[in-house]
Each structure stands twice: as C-alpha cells, then as structure tokens.
Design a protein around this motif. Structure first.
Motif, PDB file in Angstrom:
ATOM      1  N   GLY A  49       0.828  -1.204   0.000  1.00  0.00           N
ATOM      2  CA  GLY A  49       0.000   0.000   0.000  1.00  0.00           C
ATOM      3  C   GLY A  49       0.853   1.241   0.000  1.00  0.00           C
ATOM      4  O   GLY A  49       2.057   1.202   0.300  1.00  0.00           O
ATOM      5  N   HIS A  73      -7.471  -5.718  -0.975  1.00  0.00           N
ATOM      6  CA  HIS A  73      -8.479  -4.717  -0.632  1.00  0.00           C
ATOM      7  C   HIS A  73      -9.399  -5.246   0.459  1.00  0.00           C
ATOM      8  O   HIS A  73      -9.615  -6.450   0.602  1.00  0.00           O
ATOM      9  CB  HIS A  73      -9.343  -4.373  -1.862  1.00  0.00           C
ATOM     10  CG  HIS A  73      -8.652  -3.411  -2.793  1.00  0.00           C
ATOM     11  ND1 HIS A  73      -9.242  -2.948  -3.948  1.00  0.00           N
ATOM     12  CD2 HIS A  73      -7.429  -2.804  -2.735  1.00  0.00           C
ATOM     13  CE1 HIS A  73      -8.417  -2.118  -4.562  1.00  0.00           C
ATOM     14  NE2 HIS A  73      -7.309  -2.021  -3.850  1.00  0.00           N
ATOM     15  N   GLY A  78      -5.857   0.144   3.847  1.00  0.00           N
ATOM     16  CA  GLY A  78      -6.078   1.542   3.457  1.00  0.00           C
ATOM     17  C   GLY A  78      -6.411   2.402   4.672  1.00  0.00           C
ATOM     18  O   GLY A  78      -5.879   3.508   4.832  1.00  0.00           O
TER      19      GLY A  78
END
Ligand SMILES: CC(C)(COP(=O)(O)OP(=O)(O)OC[C@H]1O[C@@H](n2cnc3c(N)ncnc32)[C@H](O)[C@@H]1OP(=O)(O)O)[C@@H](O)C(=O)NCCC(=O)NCCS
Length: 152
Positions: A49, A73, A78
């Motif tokens: 990431g 994901h 994130g």
C-alpha cells in the motif's frame, strides 16, 4: 495482519504501479512525488500500500493518492495507512487535511468518513479538466471531484 508503515526518502523507491491505481496520470503522480511525502505499507517486506500527501497551501495538507494492492483490498490496510498519515500530520502545524474522490468512489467516501473527513464541496468536471482521457470507475464516468476535509 501485521503491516509496517515506512516513510520514503527517495522518489525512486515509490511504488508507481500502486500509485497509478489511484490516479492514471503518471505525469500528475510524478509531480506530486516531487513535492509530497510518501509512506508505504509493507507485509513481510513486500509493498502492499501507499499514501502520498502534499502541502497544497498554507497549513493545508492534501492526501493526493492512497492505494492498496488489489488482491488485499478490504482488509483494513487503506484505513491503517490513512489513520497513520493523519496522526503524522497532527504532529506538524498543519490545520486542515483535505482529500478528494471521484463521484463513483463510494468505497472511498465510506473509508474517508470513517477516518474523520466530511464532505465540503464538489468540484464539477474536475477530472475532465485535469485528465486528457475519460476515466471510468464502477461503470460510470469519473467526472466530478467530491472534496472532503478534516479541520484539526
Ligand atoms: C480505496 C482503497 C485505498 C481502500 O483500501 P482498502 O485497504 O481496501 O480499505 P480498507 O479495507 O481499509 O477499508 C476501509 C473501510 O471501508 C469499508 N469498506 C471497504 N469496502 C467496502 C464496501 N464495499 N462496502 C462497505 N464498506 C466498505 C471497510 O469496511 C472499512 O471500514 P471498517 O474498517 O470500519 O470495516 C483501495 O480500495 C484502493 O486502493 N483502491 C484503488 C485506488 C483508489 O481508488 N484510491 C483512492 C483514490 S486516491
């Protein structure tokens, strides 16, 4: 999942493949890398990431790019990267953190609100003005920029 977040000191080390997931324009990404600060997330030494922030005006920092490897994901990477960078910015004299996402970016809008951002406006036709190619996401044109902000 054990991730290590690192600040990058050389533009050459930036994971361009990941950065281009969030912005298809290599030219724009390169210009942000010249002026911004880049952090990467690693799992077992592999970069999974990236987040790139840049001071855009006095006491205002913008998250220009946030991306996680596609197969990883929705595992919280994130969010960890974004919360980390917010904490780093809080240590400085920055008073406002901004972020933007395209109109099709529903997941991004959920994530950003979970990290404390609020919607402050819409920059109509931003993507048509700044990108020569039409961009499509979730089957619709990415045309308007939803502007979001955290006041520190
Ligand atoms: C946007 C992006 C960075 C999110 O990274 P991620 O690691 O998949 O996101 P996370 O797993 O941390 O998810 C963050 C939150 O959004 C929620 N979320 C993610 N996908 C969701 C979905 N389909 N529906 C509902 N909530 C969702 C998660 O539940 C999570 O919240 P929680 O921790 O409270 O459960 C990633 O999808 C990506 O790289 N996209 C391509 C590049 C891009 O569009 N970048 C943004 C533009 S700069």
């Amino acid at each position: 999942m054990d991730i290590t977040i690192k600040k990058l000191y050389s533009k050459a080390d930036a994971p361009m493949d990941l950065l281009l997931l969030a912005d298809p324009s290599e030219e724009l990404v390169n210009s942000y890398l010249d002026k911004g600060i880049c952090y990467t997330a690693e799992i077992d030494g592999e970069t999974v990431g990236v987040v790139l922030v840049m001071e855009t005006k006095a006491q205002t920092m913008e998250v220009m790019n946030l991306a996680v490897k596609e197969e990883l994901h929705n595992k919280g990477i994130g969010k960890q990267l974004l919360l980390y960078v917010i904490e780093e910015i809080k240590k400085s004299d920055i008073k406002t953190i901004e972020i933007g996402t395209g109109n099709p970016g529903v997941v991004q809008m959920l994530l950003y609100q979970k990290c404390g951002f609020r919607i402050v406006g819409i920059d109509f036709d931003f993507f048509r003005r700044t990108h020569p190619e039409r961009i499509y996401e979730n089957g619709i044109e990415c045309r308007d920029m939803i502007r979001m902000r955290i006041e520190l």
